[in-house]
Design an enzyme around this catalytic site. Structure first.
Site, PDB file in Angstrom:
ATOM      1  N   HIS A 237      48.299  35.505  44.164  1.00  0.00           N
ATOM      2  CA  HIS A 237      48.466  36.468  45.328  1.00  0.00           C
ATOM      3  C   HIS A 237      47.194  36.656  46.021  1.00  0.00           C
ATOM      4  O   HIS A 237      47.010  36.312  47.377  1.00  0.00           O
ATOM      5  CB  HIS A 237      48.906  37.683  44.814  1.00  0.00           C
ATOM      6  CG  HIS A 237      49.009  38.675  45.942  1.00  0.00           C
ATOM      7  ND1 HIS A 237      50.255  38.844  46.416  1.00  0.00           N
ATOM      8  CD2 HIS A 237      48.197  39.583  46.476  1.00  0.00           C
ATOM      9  CE1 HIS A 237      50.071  39.994  47.474  1.00  0.00           C
ATOM     10  NE2 HIS A 237      48.851  40.221  47.363  1.00  0.00           N
ATOM     11  N   GLU A 238      45.929  36.831  45.369  1.00  0.00           N
ATOM     12  CA  GLU A 238      44.653  37.134  46.044  1.00  0.00           C
ATOM     13  C   GLU A 238      44.443  35.773  46.771  1.00  0.00           C
ATOM     14  O   GLU A 238      43.750  35.670  47.702  1.00  0.00           O
ATOM     15  CB  GLU A 238      43.689  37.530  45.291  1.00  0.00           C
ATOM     16  CG  GLU A 238      44.080  38.832  44.773  1.00  0.00           C
ATOM     17  CD  GLU A 238      44.495  40.011  45.658  1.00  0.00           C
ATOM     18  OE1 GLU A 238      43.921  39.929  46.775  1.00  0.00           O
ATOM     19  OE2 GLU A 238      45.223  40.689  45.463  1.00  0.00           O
TER      20      GLU A 238
ATOM     21  N   HIS B 149      45.446  35.580  50.193  1.00  0.00           N
ATOM     22  CA  HIS B 149      44.762  35.922  51.138  1.00  0.00           C
ATOM     23  C   HIS B 149      43.643  35.221  51.567  1.00  0.00           C
ATOM     24  O   HIS B 149      43.069  35.088  52.661  1.00  0.00           O
ATOM     25  CB  HIS B 149      44.434  37.620  50.641  1.00  0.00           C
ATOM     26  CG  HIS B 149      45.896  38.342  50.413  1.00  0.00           C
ATOM     27  ND1 HIS B 149      46.692  38.636  51.640  1.00  0.00           N
ATOM     28  CD2 HIS B 149      46.005  39.193  49.583  1.00  0.00           C
ATOM     29  CE1 HIS B 149      47.490  39.340  51.314  1.00  0.00           C
ATOM     30  NE2 HIS B 149      47.103  39.907  49.992  1.00  0.00           N
TER      31      HIS B 149
END
Length: 454
Positions: free
Chosen positions: A24-25, A28
C-alpha cells in the site's frame, strides 16, 4: 504447544500486515516519486524505529515497532518551513489531480497485489472442493426448495460455480439482493434441474460469519466414518479396530461423517475415548487411547486409520483450478472484482443495518486466520493475503478523514470550489475521522474477543 500455535499466528499476522502495508505505502511512494515529490520517510509500522536507513535520494526507510500500519511522509509546506528552492517538491504545491493520483495509488496497489496473488494461485493450481451437498436439514429453506444429498450445485443465479467458495460468495450476493437464491442443480444421475431457496426475512442472520450454509440447511459432502485402512502399531490397531468398521458414536456422541470423527479425535490428543462401531452389522464398543502428534506447532489427537474411499469418489468431490499464465490473468481480475464488489455491498448493508456488524474482523481474528492458513500451506496463506489486501484497499477508500478516501474527498472539494478547505474544517474532519476509527476498532476488538471466548 499451544504457545507455539500462538507464536505462529502472531508471526503470520506480522508477515501478512507487513507485506500488505508495504504494498500500500509503496503505491503512494512510487507515484509520488514519479511526479517529482520529495518523500521524507517510508515507514512500515508505527512507534519506535527498529531499523532505519537513508536512501540515495534522502528518503528515510523505517521499520517500526508497532506492526499495525505504516505511512509515507512527504515534503509539505503546511507542516513546516520549506526553502523556496524546494517548494515545487512539496506535496501540497502540486496540482490537485497529481495529489489525487498519489492518494489513490495506495489502494490501487492493494487491488493489483490481489490480482497478482490470485494469478499466482491459478497458475500454480489449487484443488477445490466441488459443491456437492452432503446433507439437507429437515424443514430448512434448502429442504423446502427440494435440494437433496449428493446434488451438485452447478450455477447460482446463472453464474457457473465450481467450488464451495464460489457458491458461498454467489449465495451471499443473492441474499443481499432479494433473499431469493436461484440454483441450478445436477443430481447423481447427471440430470439437471432448477431450484429457488427462499430466505427472505433471514438476511441479517445469514450474513453473520459462518451462518450461511447452516442457516440455509445444507452441509458439505463428507465420507461416512468407515475405516479403510488401520495402520500397524497404531492406537486403532492396538484397540482391535479393523478395516471396514463403521464408527457410529464417540463417548456416546453420535458420529455421522468422517469429518466429525476426525474433528473429535484431533481435539483430544493423548486422551482415552470410547468408540461405538458396527462390524458386519453387529454393534460393539471399545476404548482407544489416542496418540499425540504435532503439526505446525499445535498438538492433535491421532487414531491411526484412514477413511474408506469408494472408487471415483475423490474425482467427484474435488477439482483442480489451474490455468496458463495468460488465461490466469482474466480469472485473477474477475476474482478480484467479484470479491471487491461483494465487500462493498456487505459494507454498505452493514451501514444500512441490513447485514450484521459481526462481519467486522480485527487484529485478533486476522492473526488467527493468518496462523491457520500459514499452517495449511502457501496457497491458503496467499489467498488470505489477497482477501485482506482487497479489504485494505476498500477500507482506505472510505470517505473518512485520516484515510486516503477522506483526503481524496478534500481534494475533490478543492477541485470544485477552487480553493482548499479551511484549516478549521479540516481539523473538525480529522476529529470526526479519529472518532469513527476508534469506534470501528473498538467494535473489531469486541467481536474478536467474543469469537475467541466462544
Amino acid at each position: 504447544y499451544r504457545m507455539n500455535g500462538v507464536v505462529i499466528s502472531v508471526l503470520a499476522f506480522i508477515v501478512a500486515i507487513g507485506v500488505l502495508v508495504a504494498v500500500h505505502e509503496f503505491g503512494h511512494f512510487w507515484v509520488a516519486k514519479r511526479f517529482g515529490i520529495k518523500v521524507l520517510r517510508f515507514s512500515i509500522g508505527f512507534g519506535r524505529p527498529l531499523f532505519s536507513r537513508i536512501g540515495r535520494d534522502g528518503t528515510e526507510f523505517v521499520v517500526a515497532a508497532i506492526p499495525l500500519g505504516g505511512y509515507v511522509k512527504m515534503l509539505d509546506t503546511r507542516e513546516g518551513s520549506v526553502p523556496d528552492d524546494q517548494r515545487h517538491l512539496a506535496f501540497d504545491t502540486q496540482p490537485v489531480p497529481t495529489r489525487m493520483a498519489v492518494l489513490i495509488a495506495g489502494p490501487a496497489f492493494n487491488f493489483l497485489f490481489a490480482v497478482f496473488a490470485y494469478w499466482l494461485i491459478f497458475v500454480l493450481g489449487v484443488a477445490v472442493l466441488r459443491p456437492v451437498i452432503g446433507g439437507v436439514t429437515d424443514d430448512s429453506p434448502a429442504a423446502q426448495a427440494g435440494l437433496m444429498p449428493e446434488d451438485e450445485i452447478v450455477a447460482v443465479a446463472d453464474r457457473p460455480v465450481a467450488s464451495w467458495e464460489a457458491v458461498v460468495l454467489a449465495m451471499l450476493d443473492e441474499v443481499l439482493d432479494d433473499g431469493l437464491i436461484d440454483l441450478r442443480l445436477k443430481g447423481p444421475d447427471g440430470d439437471e434441474r432448477s431450484a429457488q431457496v427462499d430466505v427472505r426475512g433471514q438476511e441479517f442472520e445469514l450474513t453473520e460469519p459462518g451462518r450461511l450454509l447452516n442457516g440455509i440447511g445444507v452441509s458439505f459432502f463428507s465420507l461416512p466414518p468407515v475405516l479403510g485402512e488401520v495402520l500397524p502399531d497404531s492406537p486403532a490397531a492396538e484397540a482391535g479396530l479393523q478395516d471396514g468398521d463403521l464408527i457410529v458414536a464417540a463417548d456416546e456422541q453420535d458420529i455421522s461423517s468422517w469429518t466429525e470423527l476426525v474433528s473429535y479425535i484431533r481435539a483430544r490428543p493423548g486422551q482415552e475415548i470410547v468408540l461405538e462401531y458396527e462390524r458386519g452389522g453387529e454393534p460393539a464398543r471399545i476404548a482407544v487411547t489416542l496418540d499425540s502428534v504435532e503439526e505446525g506447532g499445535t498438538v492433535y489427537g491421532r487414531i491411526g486409520a484412514r477413511v474408506q474411499t469408494p472408487e471415483g469418489l475423490r474425482e467427484r468431490l474435488y477439482t483442480e483450478q489451474k490455468y496458463g499464465p495468460i488465461a490466469a490473468i482474466g480469472h485473477a481480475i474477475g476474482k478480484t472484482w467479484d470479491m471487491s464488489a461483494l465487500t462493498v455491498r456487505i459494507l454498505w448493508n452493514m451501514v444500512s443495518g441490513d447485514v450484521s456488524i459481526r462481519n467486522i474482523s480485527g487484529p485478533i481474528s486476522i492473526a488467527q486466520f493468518a496462523g491457520d492458513s500459514a499452517r495449511t500451506g502457501f496457497t491458503p496463506f496467499l489467498r488470505l493475503l489477497a482477501i485482506i489486501s482487497i479489504s485494505l484497499g476498500i477500507l482506505n477508500l472510505l470517505p473518512i478523514p485520516l484515510l486516503d478516501g477522506g483526503q481524496l474527498l478534500y481534494q475533490t472539494i478543492e477541485l470544485v470550489k477552487g480553493s482548499p478547505l479551511s484549516e478549521r474544517s479540516q481539523l473538525i474532519g480529522q476529529q470526526i475521522g479519529i472518532g469513527l476509527l476508534i469506534v470501528l476498532m473498538g467494535l473489531a476488538f469486541y467481536y474478536d474477543i467474543a469469537r475467541l471466548l466462544n
